[in-house]
Write a protein that holds these residues in place. Structure first.
Motif, PDB file in Angstrom:
ATOM      1  N   GLY A 459       0.656  -1.158  -0.189  1.00  0.00           N
ATOM      2  CA  GLY A 459       0.058  -0.137  -0.073  1.00  0.00           C
ATOM      3  C   GLY A 459       0.768   1.361  -0.006  1.00  0.00           C
ATOM      4  N   GLY A 460       2.025   1.154   0.560  1.00  0.00           N
ATOM      5  CA  GLY A 460       2.828   2.288   0.627  1.00  0.00           C
ATOM      6  C   GLY A 460       3.533   2.695  -0.468  1.00  0.00           C
ATOM      7  N   PHE A 461       3.302   2.276  -1.637  1.00  0.00           N
ATOM      8  CA  PHE A 461       4.049   2.611  -3.141  1.00  0.00           C
ATOM      9  C   PHE A 461       2.804   2.308  -4.111  1.00  0.00           C
ATOM     10  N   SER A 462       1.417   2.431  -3.648  1.00  0.00           N
ATOM     11  CA  SER A 462       0.543   2.197  -4.884  1.00  0.00           C
ATOM     12  C   SER A 462      -0.008   3.545  -5.405  1.00  0.00           C
ATOM     13  N   PHE A 463      -1.128   3.736  -4.747  1.00  0.00           N
ATOM     14  CA  PHE A 463      -1.548   5.154  -5.070  1.00  0.00           C
ATOM     15  C   PHE A 463      -0.841   6.169  -4.129  1.00  0.00           C
ATOM     16  N   VAL A 464      -0.006   5.787  -3.292  1.00  0.00           N
ATOM     17  CA  VAL A 464       1.005   6.620  -2.347  1.00  0.00           C
ATOM     18  C   VAL A 464       2.208   6.819  -3.206  1.00  0.00           C
ATOM     19  N   PRO A 465       2.565   8.132  -3.253  1.00  0.00           N
ATOM     20  CA  PRO A 465       4.134   8.022  -4.282  1.00  0.00           C
ATOM     21  C   PRO A 465       5.109   7.461  -3.048  1.00  0.00           C
ATOM     22  N   PHE A 466       6.108   7.477  -3.728  1.00  0.00           N
ATOM     23  CA  PHE A 466       7.338   6.983  -2.787  1.00  0.00           C
ATOM     24  C   PHE A 466       7.668   8.013  -1.778  1.00  0.00           C
ATOM     25  N   VAL A 467       8.069   7.546  -0.423  1.00  0.00           N
ATOM     26  CA  VAL A 467       8.435   8.495   0.404  1.00  0.00           C
ATOM     27  C   VAL A 467      10.035   8.057   1.098  1.00  0.00           C
ATOM     28  N   ASP A 468      10.731   9.006   1.681  1.00  0.00           N
ATOM     29  CA  ASP A 468      11.664   8.451   2.264  1.00  0.00           C
ATOM     30  C   ASP A 468      11.624   7.418   3.048  1.00  0.00           C
ATOM     31  N   GLY A 469      12.622   6.171   3.128  1.00  0.00           N
ATOM     32  CA  GLY A 469      12.338   5.061   3.671  1.00  0.00           C
ATOM     33  C   GLY A 469      11.759   3.933   2.963  1.00  0.00           C
ATOM     34  N   VAL A 470      11.289   4.173   1.824  1.00  0.00           N
ATOM     35  CA  VAL A 470      10.575   3.210   0.989  1.00  0.00           C
ATOM     36  C   VAL A 470      11.647   3.038  -0.279  1.00  0.00           C
ATOM     37  N   SER A 471      12.440   2.062  -0.288  1.00  0.00           N
ATOM     38  CA  SER A 471      13.487   1.592  -1.346  1.00  0.00           C
ATOM     39  C   SER A 471      12.593   1.115  -2.704  1.00  0.00           C
ATOM     40  N   PRO A 472      12.673   1.822  -3.641  1.00  0.00           N
ATOM     41  CA  PRO A 472      11.830   1.267  -4.955  1.00  0.00           C
ATOM     42  C   PRO A 472      12.530  -0.218  -5.105  1.00  0.00           C
ATOM     43  N   GLN A 473      13.642  -0.801  -4.854  1.00  0.00           N
ATOM     44  CA  GLN A 473      14.159  -1.961  -5.223  1.00  0.00           C
ATOM     45  C   GLN A 473      13.186  -3.003  -4.132  1.00  0.00           C
ATOM     46  N   ILE A 474      13.376  -2.609  -2.874  1.00  0.00           N
ATOM     47  CA  ILE A 474      12.738  -3.566  -1.996  1.00  0.00           C
ATOM     48  C   ILE A 474      11.253  -3.521  -2.117  1.00  0.00           C
ATOM     49  N   ALA A 475      10.568  -2.401  -2.785  1.00  0.00           N
ATOM     50  CA  ALA A 475       9.400  -2.380  -3.173  1.00  0.00           C
ATOM     51  C   ALA A 475       8.995  -3.242  -4.333  1.00  0.00           C
ATOM     52  N   ALA A 476       9.779  -3.363  -5.202  1.00  0.00           N
ATOM     53  CA  ALA A 476       9.606  -4.212  -6.415  1.00  0.00           C
ATOM     54  C   ALA A 476       9.546  -5.630  -5.952  1.00  0.00           C
ATOM     55  N   ASN A 477      10.463  -5.879  -5.048  1.00  0.00           N
ATOM     56  CA  ASN A 477      10.757  -7.285  -4.408  1.00  0.00           C
ATOM     57  C   ASN A 477       9.295  -7.528  -3.579  1.00  0.00           C
ATOM     58  N   THR A 478       8.619  -6.510  -3.129  1.00  0.00           N
ATOM     59  CA  THR A 478       7.632  -6.953  -2.379  1.00  0.00           C
ATOM     60  C   THR A 478       6.529  -7.225  -3.329  1.00  0.00           C
ATOM     61  N   VAL A 479       6.185  -6.332  -4.404  1.00  0.00           N
ATOM     62  CA  VAL A 479       5.152  -6.878  -5.200  1.00  0.00           C
ATOM     63  C   VAL A 479       5.248  -8.190  -5.752  1.00  0.00           C
ATOM     64  N   ARG A 480       6.342  -8.775  -6.128  1.00  0.00           N
ATOM     65  CA  ARG A 480       6.692 -10.040  -6.549  1.00  0.00           C
ATOM     66  C   ARG A 480       6.220 -11.184  -5.577  1.00  0.00           C
ATOM     67  N   HIS A 481       6.789 -10.637  -4.160  1.00  0.00           N
ATOM     68  CA  HIS A 481       6.479 -11.767  -3.104  1.00  0.00           C
ATOM     69  C   HIS A 481       4.932 -11.757  -3.177  1.00  0.00           C
ATOM     70  N   ILE A 482       4.208 -10.601  -2.965  1.00  0.00           N
ATOM     71  CA  ILE A 482       3.033 -10.651  -2.866  1.00  0.00           C
ATOM     72  C   ILE A 482       2.140 -11.543  -3.749  1.00  0.00           C
ATOM     73  N   ASN A 483       2.542 -11.168  -5.120  1.00  0.00           N
ATOM     74  CA  ASN A 483       1.908 -11.623  -6.209  1.00  0.00           C
ATOM     75  C   ASN A 483       1.903 -13.221  -6.101  1.00  0.00           C
ATOM     76  N   ASP A 484       3.234 -13.946  -5.756  1.00  0.00           N
ATOM     77  CA  ASP A 484       3.393 -15.120  -5.700  1.00  0.00           C
ATOM     78  C   ASP A 484       2.921 -15.908  -4.544  1.00  0.00           C
ATOM     79  N   SER A 485       2.754 -15.086  -3.462  1.00  0.00           N
ATOM     80  CA  SER A 485       2.374 -15.836  -2.040  1.00  0.00           C
ATOM     81  C   SER A 485       1.066 -15.498  -1.352  1.00  0.00           C
ATOM     82  N   TRP A 486       0.447 -14.569  -1.953  1.00  0.00           N
ATOM     83  CA  TRP A 486      -0.907 -14.238  -1.329  1.00  0.00           C
ATOM     84  C   TRP A 486      -2.161 -15.162  -1.822  1.00  0.00           C
ATOM     85  N   VAL A 487      -2.981 -15.239  -0.790  1.00  0.00           N
ATOM     86  CA  VAL A 487      -4.154 -16.075  -0.833  1.00  0.00           C
ATOM     87  C   VAL A 487      -5.129 -15.060  -1.620  1.00  0.00           C
TER      88      VAL A 487
END
Length: 581
Positions: A459-487
């Motif tokens: 949620g912190g990088f969806s409609f919300v723009p990137f802020v300090d403390g939100v790494s774009p790379q870690i955010a990209a990793n998180t999207v892939r992780h959620i896509n693969d693991s979410w119910v």
């Protein structure tokens, strides 16, 4: 009171037979129905006792009412009429509304020629209306003690009428002939379709384009008819009473209203969004009652801003920055002092609460404690989504102070600069760093797991723009992780466009399209175009996400349609859209 034991239908129109009985469904054969969204008319037909019945229905564009034209030989033969009744609840079954006597309901009716006027009173609530014959020979029979009236045809095979509802009795000028109303309605919808943004995917090679475009077109129609009034609606719009007693949710206002900003139809959201100015006094009182500064926005609300008494309403927090988001949307469209004056009190009161809510620990960090997550599966400290949205909101409020020539508010900046960083964990399959749901769970429902429902981590990088403390790379990793693991079979319709926005913002356009159109029962859009056939936040989410993917967002790659794959499979033509934040 947390619920309404007396949900009320304004009125119900239905066909009756020669004996005054409602047409039995088992005798209705070959029903067909077509909705022309370009002209705003529904055309239906069916066979009854071997005779065809054709019905045209219009929702009036400038009044609360409907216009109907019926064509059938059954009218001429006196075998069919129309009944208007006013069903009520029995006070026991929450959403069951039928006939029967009730001492708290009063119905007054007056018949004058080809018009029936009525007034309804329920306790202290009163509304009025009228029912007028526009075409055909017929007469009214009124039964006020039974809360109903009947329109009985006398000759001819065509009958048309208009039925209006309002706080005042409609005058003669309120009624027009059916054909005039039909033309007015068609003009209204043509104006709608020819204004605002538009997207054309028809030259795409990817076979999914047609379904996506169908959802876009029907979602525009559905949101205009259900979510362009004086208040946001509950998730099911104006289509039902539903499980929330008709009450709207402040956190869901984003999904109902934000799309109007990027589709350049902001005027359709403006009246509903005045709720923030209207609710501000009670939001201030709520914050003060809890010993906070500023204004605390509720969750499930009454039309006057009172909050339903429920612990989840107190703990849920992601609705808090919404008014700052909406204010910024309007400023981007109208960057002038008028917009600043309209919103500044709401923006600053919101930020005051956001700065006073976090708890400062011994290390000087500010913690968001005892937050009911957007997912609502538990209570935690420092949730990922809310923490990022909190920082964005406080920083944006500072921008508003600068626009008004004011100095930065030191306390807001101190909190924003020292919010606890988003917690990290490892993807167990890839070892990549990803954002965790929160720093610490305080309580989770033992019947629930925390890997379904809303995927808050993105949620912190969806409609919300990137802020300090939100790494774009870690955010990209998180999207892939959620896509693969979410119910995904146990989530909600807006989660798919929400995740698609996050994939687009992290420059994964193929994944954005995959998430947006994921083959999943929760991501199904019915023949009518409604997510799950009842859940309108999904529709609002699709509109925002696709506009963002087409027109871009702040910081997006400098190419056409940056949220769509640049692989030759998607041809995105658009006009009139606005860049997302």
């Amino acid at each position: 009171m947390s619920d309404n034991p007396w949900p009320v239908h304004l009125g119900r129109l239905r066909f009756i037979d020669a004996e005054g009985k409602v047409l039995a469904s088992e005798h209705i054969k070959n029903p067909k129905r077509k909705l022309d969204v370009w002209q705003g008319i529904q055309v239906a037909s069916f066979m009854y006792e071997g005779v065809e019945v054709k019905v045209e229905t219009l929702g009036l564009s400038d009044q609360d009412g409907v216009a109907v034209r019926v064509q059938s030989e059954l009218l001429r033969e006196g075998k069919m009429g129309v009944e208007l009744d006013f069903p009520i609840a029995d006070g026991k079954r929450r959403y069951k509304a039928e006939g029967g006597p009730c001492e708290v309901h009063k119905t007054m009716m007056t018949v004058t020629g080809n018009e029936l006027s009525f007034e309804r009173q329920m306790d202290n609530d009163i509304y009025k209306g009228g029912w007028r014959i526009c075409e055909g020979t017929a007469s009214f029979n009124a039964y006020p003690e039974e809360r109903k009236a009947r329109l009985i045809p006398r000759d001819g095979d065509v009958l048309s009428f208009v039925c209006l509802f309002g706080q005042t009795q409609p005058g003669s000028a309120s009624y027009t002939d059916f054909d005039v109303t039909k033309k007015q309605t068609a003009d209204f919808w043509e104006t709608f379709w020819m204004s605002g943004g538009a997207i054309d995917l028809s030259l795409s090679k990817d076979s999914r384009w047609k379904e996506l475009e169908r959802r876009l077109v029907l979602s525009q129609y559905l949101m205009r008819t259900n979510n362009a009034g004086s208040l946001p609606t509950a998730e099911y719009g104006l289509m039902a009473f539903g499980g929330w007693a008709g009450q709207f949710h402040m956190e869901m206002a984003w999904w109902h209203m934000a799309h109007y900003g990027v589709w350049d139809r902001w005027h359709l959201a403006e009246e509903a969004l005045t709720m923030y100015q209207r609710f501000l006094p009670i939001a201030r009182k709520r914050a003060a009652q809890l010993d906070y500064k500023g204004a605390k926005w509720g969750k499930q609300n009454s039309p006057d801003g009172r909050m339903k008494p429920w612990d989840g309403n107190l703990g849920l927090s992601w609705q808090q920055p919404h008014p700052i988001f909406f204010a910024e949307q309007e400023y981007r469209l109208n960057p002038d002092i008028k917009t600043l004056d309209k919103w500044n009190e709401v923006v600053f009161a919101t930020a005051e609460y956001m700065a006073s809510f976090p708890v400062k620990d011994e290390e000087g960090r500010y913690k968001l404690e005892f937050v009911v997550t957007a997912n609502e599966n538990g209570i935690c400290h420092n949730p990922a989504f809310e923490s990022a949205y909190w920082r964005w909101g406080l920083n944006k409020a500072q921008e508003w102070r600068k626009r008004l020539g004011m100095k930065p508010e030191k306390s807001w900046q101190e909190v924003s600069d020292n919010l606890v960083p988003l917690t990290l964990e490892k993807n167990p399959k890839t070892g990549e760093q990803v954002f965790a749901w929160c720093e610490e769970w305080v309580w989770t429902n033992p019947k629930n797991r925390t890997d379904y429902g809303h995927p808050d981590q993105i949620g912190g990088f969806s409609f919300v723009p990137f802020v300090d403390g939100v790494s774009p790379q870690i955010a990209a990793n998180t999207v892939r992780h959620i896509n693969d693991s979410w119910v995904w079979t146990r989530c909600w319709g807006w989660d798919f466009p929400w995740a698609a926005m996050a994939a687009a913002r992290t420059e994964q356009p193929e994944l954005a399209v995959e998430l947006l159109l994921k083959d999943n029962p929760r991501n199904h859009y019915s023949e009518r175009g409604i997510n799950g056939d009842w859940y309108l936040p999904g529709n609002g989410g699709v509109l925002y996400a696709v506009a963002m993917m087409a027109a871009g967002w702040d910081g997006a790659p400098e190419r056409h349609a940056p949220g769509f794959p640049d692989n030759g499979q998607w041809k995105v033509r658009w006009e009139g859209l606005k860049r997302a934040q």
